[in-house]
Each structure stands twice: as structure tokens, then as C-alpha cells.
Motif scaffolding. Structure first.
Motif, PDB file in Angstrom:
ATOM      1  N   PHE A 135       0.826  -1.213   0.000  1.00  0.00           N
ATOM      2  CA  PHE A 135       0.000   0.000   0.000  1.00  0.00           C
ATOM      3  C   PHE A 135       0.859   1.261   0.000  1.00  0.00           C
ATOM      4  N   VAL A 136       1.790   1.346   0.940  1.00  0.00           N
ATOM      5  CA  VAL A 136       2.633   2.538   1.051  1.00  0.00           C
ATOM      6  C   VAL A 136       3.461   2.714  -0.219  1.00  0.00           C
ATOM      7  N   ASN A 137       3.916   1.628  -0.809  1.00  0.00           N
ATOM      8  CA  ASN A 137       4.688   1.703  -2.051  1.00  0.00           C
ATOM      9  C   ASN A 137       3.893   2.367  -3.164  1.00  0.00           C
ATOM     10  N   LEU A 138       2.563   2.257  -3.098  1.00  0.00           N
ATOM     11  CA  LEU A 138       1.679   2.840  -4.109  1.00  0.00           C
ATOM     12  C   LEU A 138       1.114   4.183  -3.673  1.00  0.00           C
ATOM     13  N   GLY A 139       1.627   4.712  -2.569  1.00  0.00           N
ATOM     14  CA  GLY A 139       1.135   5.991  -2.072  1.00  0.00           C
ATOM     15  C   GLY A 139      -0.192   5.888  -1.342  1.00  0.00           C
ATOM     16  N   LEU A 140      -0.561   4.674  -0.969  1.00  0.00           N
ATOM     17  CA  LEU A 140      -1.846   4.422  -0.322  1.00  0.00           C
ATOM     18  C   LEU A 140      -1.659   4.030   1.141  1.00  0.00           C
ATOM     19  N   VAL A 141      -2.754   3.756   1.808  1.00  0.00           N
ATOM     20  CA  VAL A 141      -2.741   3.261   3.182  1.00  0.00           C
ATOM     21  C   VAL A 141      -3.483   1.924   3.208  1.00  0.00           C
ATOM     22  N   PRO A 142      -3.254   1.099   4.209  1.00  0.00           N
ATOM     23  CA  PRO A 142      -3.965  -0.182   4.290  1.00  0.00           C
ATOM     24  C   PRO A 142      -5.476   0.012   4.433  1.00  0.00           C
ATOM     25  N   GLU A 143      -6.220  -1.067   4.164  1.00  0.00           N
ATOM     26  CA  GLU A 143      -7.677  -1.016   4.240  1.00  0.00           C
ATOM     27  C   GLU A 143      -8.226  -2.292   4.872  1.00  0.00           C
ATOM     28  N   ALA A 144      -9.551  -2.408   4.900  1.00  0.00           N
ATOM     29  CA  ALA A 144     -10.254  -3.605   5.391  1.00  0.00           C
ATOM     30  C   ALA A 144     -10.108  -3.825   6.895  1.00  0.00           C
ATOM     31  N   GLY A 145      -9.769  -2.764   7.628  1.00  0.00           N
ATOM     32  CA  GLY A 145      -9.572  -2.930   9.070  1.00  0.00           C
ATOM     33  C   GLY A 145      -8.265  -3.598   9.412  1.00  0.00           C
ATOM     34  N   SER A 146      -7.356  -3.686   8.420  1.00  0.00           N
ATOM     35  CA  SER A 146      -6.131  -4.456   8.601  1.00  0.00           C
ATOM     36  C   SER A 146      -5.140  -3.797   9.558  1.00  0.00           C
ATOM     37  N   LYS A 218     -16.167  -9.800  19.718  1.00  0.00           N
ATOM     38  CA  LYS A 218     -15.756  -8.701  20.582  1.00  0.00           C
ATOM     39  C   LYS A 218     -14.932  -7.651  19.848  1.00  0.00           C
ATOM     40  N   ASP A 219     -14.380  -8.010  18.687  1.00  0.00           N
ATOM     41  CA  ASP A 219     -13.536  -7.071  17.935  1.00  0.00           C
ATOM     42  C   ASP A 219     -14.280  -6.368  16.803  1.00  0.00           C
ATOM     43  N   ARG A 220     -15.545  -6.693  16.580  1.00  0.00           N
ATOM     44  CA  ARG A 220     -16.232  -6.178  15.400  1.00  0.00           C
ATOM     45  C   ARG A 220     -16.332  -4.652  15.411  1.00  0.00           C
ATOM     46  N   ALA A 221     -16.601  -4.074  16.560  1.00  0.00           N
ATOM     47  CA  ALA A 221     -16.698  -2.611  16.637  1.00  0.00           C
ATOM     48  C   ALA A 221     -15.355  -1.964  16.323  1.00  0.00           C
ATOM     49  N   ARG A 222     -14.274  -2.555  16.837  1.00  0.00           N
ATOM     50  CA  ARG A 222     -12.939  -2.017  16.582  1.00  0.00           C
ATOM     51  C   ARG A 222     -12.569  -2.154  15.102  1.00  0.00           C
ATOM     52  N   VAL A 223     -12.944  -3.281  14.509  1.00  0.00           N
ATOM     53  CA  VAL A 223     -12.657  -3.500  13.092  1.00  0.00           C
ATOM     54  C   VAL A 223     -13.422  -2.489  12.238  1.00  0.00           C
ATOM     55  N   ALA A 224     -14.694  -2.273  12.566  1.00  0.00           N
ATOM     56  CA  ALA A 224     -15.500  -1.303  11.817  1.00  0.00           C
ATOM     57  C   ALA A 224     -14.925   0.097  11.953  1.00  0.00           C
ATOM     58  N   GLU A 225     -14.476   0.445  13.141  1.00  0.00           N
ATOM     59  CA  GLU A 225     -13.858   1.756  13.365  1.00  0.00           C
ATOM     60  C   GLU A 225     -12.592   1.906  12.532  1.00  0.00           C
ATOM     61  N   ALA A 226     -11.773   0.859  12.502  1.00  0.00           N
ATOM     62  CA  ALA A 226     -10.547   0.903  11.705  1.00  0.00           C
ATOM     63  C   ALA A 226     -10.870   0.997  10.224  1.00  0.00           C
ATOM     64  N   GLU A 228     -13.448   2.335   8.805  1.00  0.00           N
ATOM     65  CA  GLU A 228     -13.939   3.682   8.503  1.00  0.00           C
ATOM     66  C   GLU A 228     -12.788   4.683   8.427  1.00  0.00           C
ATOM     67  N   ALA A 229     -11.878   4.613   9.390  1.00  0.00           N
ATOM     68  CA  ALA A 229     -10.737   5.536   9.395  1.00  0.00           C
ATOM     69  C   ALA A 229      -9.836   5.289   8.186  1.00  0.00           C
ATOM     70  N   GLU A 230      -9.577   4.023   7.890  1.00  0.00           N
ATOM     71  CA  GLU A 230      -8.736   3.683   6.744  1.00  0.00           C
ATOM     72  C   GLU A 230      -9.368   4.165   5.439  1.00  0.00           C
ATOM     73  N   ALA A 231     -10.696   3.965   5.307  1.00  0.00           N
ATOM     74  CA  ALA A 231     -11.378   4.345   4.072  1.00  0.00           C
ATOM     75  C   ALA A 231     -11.286   5.844   3.822  1.00  0.00           C
ATOM     76  N   LYS A 232     -11.379   6.621   4.886  1.00  0.00           N
ATOM     77  CA  LYS A 232     -11.278   8.082   4.749  1.00  0.00           C
ATOM     78  C   LYS A 232      -9.921   8.474   4.175  1.00  0.00           C
ATOM     79  N   HIS A 233      -8.857   7.931   4.753  1.00  0.00           N
ATOM     80  CA  HIS A 233      -7.512   8.265   4.287  1.00  0.00           C
ATOM     81  C   HIS A 233      -7.214   7.632   2.934  1.00  0.00           C
ATOM     82  N   PHE A 234      -7.736   6.422   2.708  1.00  0.00           N
ATOM     83  CA  PHE A 234      -7.523   5.736   1.431  1.00  0.00           C
ATOM     84  C   PHE A 234      -8.109   6.568   0.298  1.00  0.00           C
ATOM     85  N   GLY A 235      -9.338   7.059   0.502  1.00  0.00           N
ATOM     86  CA  GLY A 235      -9.988   7.864  -0.531  1.00  0.00           C
ATOM     87  C   GLY A 235      -9.219   9.131  -0.838  1.00  0.00           C
TER      88      GLY A 235
END
Length: 262
Positions: A135-146, A218-226, A228-235
Motif C-alpha cells: 500500500f505505502v509503495n503505491l502511495g496508499l494506506v492499508p484497508e479492510a480494518g487491517s 468482541k472485535d467487530r466494533a474495533r474492526v469497523a472503526e478501523a 472507517e478511518a482507513e477508508a477516509k484516508h484511502f480515498g
């Protein structure tokens, strides 16, 4: 609909086969839509107990089609890229699926081809499989809550090593890190993965779903939060000069030069 995702159902296992081998199964918007449809279908169809994601040819997936990225990057900032609805629906569906998802990774897995695996319940790989998140090599950030899931799985230092360097690792290393449950000889992978998916489908379905929920719920809320944040920066990055330079360099077969952008 697309001919690039082949769907079969046998003994309770729905198999979604990426079928664009001439392009290393690089994902198009239509392919994302077909994958999302498959997961939705499994959730509502009592005949489908397990979904198996695999691929034709010598690659699992080279990730997103960079041609689509280039088009999305040219879209005005107040418009959504054409790929977003399909991508978002797939990432939401694979993250929130209640029924188990198994992956069989043959050959290369790049970008989302790796991050999607973090949502799968069982991941098997062929001996020659490779995993890379450039991702970084392409000027992007990770996605999918990764950014949350990977550091939770392997620790922040090893996650940073994979994300920031974009390095490629082999199947044995992926198994050692915990990205893969088991590695098989390449020619044995399809049969072994299907056999394990069918064995899982034969188990008590309610017990399987509850166990998955206990492991991941138990991690679903954290994954969804990640996500959302990733998608904002990815876009935002998708329309940046950094991505334009990285994609131009890729197609021109040269190293990107980000220094002139500072």
C-alpha cells in the motif's frame, strides 16, 4: 454479474473462484460485487454452511486493478469513485459474516488479497504462495480494518514491517506469523481446502456460528472503526499526487520519485 467469479455449491460449501487468470485475478468492481453477493447469499441460504474463496490459475489475486485506481484517482473530489460501493460492500460483508469463510491461497496474494484473509476463519496456502501488502509503495494506506487486525495478530513491529516496507513473504513465513493455518503442496491445495471446508460444513452449524462469534465478535466494533478511518484516508490518498506518481511509475516500469512532490 461477471464471468470473472465462478460460483459452485457442493455438500454445503459455496465456492467462489476468482476467474481472471490472465490478469493474475486482479479485482474489478464487478468481481467485488460478485464476492459480496456470494457472502450475502450464504448468510440467507440455509443450504450454504461454509464459503470457500479460491482462484483459478497461478495467482490468488494481484489485488485491485491499478487501471481502476487510476480512473478513480481522476474522479473529482466530491464524487465517489465508481469502485467504492462494491468494495465497501464486500469488505463489510466479509468482516461481518456469521457463517464461516475459508480461503485457499494459490500463488501471489497482494494488497486486499492479503487483508481479506484477516477476516477469513481458516486460511490454507500452497507452498509457492506469496503475500505482500504494498500500500505505502503505491502511495496508499492499508484497508479492510487491517491496521487493527494485523497488529493484533502478529504484533505492531511485525505488522509495521509488512505494511511500511511492502515486503513479500512466503507461505512458510505466513504460517509462522499466524496468517495461514496450514500449508500444502501446490497441487494438493484445492482438494485439501475443499475437504476441510466440507468437513466444517458437516459440523453442527449453530455451534460453528457461535464459536466464530465468540472468537471474533468482541472485535467487530474495533474492526469497523478501523475500516472507517482507513477508508477516509484511502480515498484522500487515491486522488493524491503520490498515488498518481506511484501508478505512473508502475506502468512505466520505473522507480517512483516522491521527492519532487514535497
Amino acid at each position: 454479474m461477471t464471468d470473472h467469479v465462478f460460483v459452485t455449491l457442493e455438500n454445503g460449501v459455496q465456492t467462489l473462484t476468482l476467474n481472471r487468470p490472465e490478469k493474475k485475478n486482479a479485482l474489478t468492481p464487478e468481481m467485488y460485487g460478485a464476492l459480496a453477493d456470494g457472502i450475502e447469499r450464504a448468510e440467507r441460504d440455509p443450504k450454504i454452511l461454509v464459503t470457500l474463496i479460491t482462484a483459478a490459475g497461478d495467482a490468488f489475486t494481484a489485488g485491485n486493478d491499478l487501471g481502476d485506481f487510476a480512473k478513480a484517482g481522476a474522479t473529482p473530489a466530491d464524487d465517489k469513485p465508481a469502485t467504492k460501493p462494491h468494495v465497501t460492500r464486500f469488505l463489510e460483508n466479509i468482516a461481518e459474516a456469521e457463517k464461516p469463510i475459508v480461503a485457499a491461497v494459490n500463488g501471489l496474494a497482494v494488497g486486499v488479497g492479503v487483508t481479506m484473509l484477516l477476516h477469513c476463519d481458516l486460511v490454507y496456502a500452497g507452498a509457492s504462495a506469496t503475500f505482500q501488502m504494498p500500500f505505502v509503495n503505491l502511495g496508499l494506506v492499508p484497508e479492510a480494518g487491517s491496521t487493527f487486525l494485523l497488529q493484533r495478530l502478529i504484533g505492531i513491529q511485525k505488522a509495521a514491517d509488512l505494511f511500511l516496507t511492502g515486503k513479500k513473504i512466503g507461505a512458510e513465513k505466513a504460517e509462522a506469523l499466524g496468517l495461514v493455518a496450514e500449508v500444502f503442496p501446490d497441487n494438493a491445495l484445492p482438494g485439501e481446502a475443499l475437504a476441510r471446508a466440507q468437513a466444517l460444513a458437516a459440523k453442527a452449524p449453530n455451534a460453528v456460528r457461535i464459536t466464530k462469534a465468540l472468537l471474533k465478535g468482541k472485535d467487530r466494533a474495533r474492526v469497523a472503526e478501523a475500516r472507517e478511518a482507513e477508508a477516509k484516508h484511502f480515498g484522500a490518498q487515491l486522488r493524491s499526487a503520490e498515488v498518481k506518481e506511484a501508478i505512473s511509475a508502475f506502468f512505466e516500469k520505473r522507480a517512483p520519485d516522491f521527492s519532487k512532490l514535497s
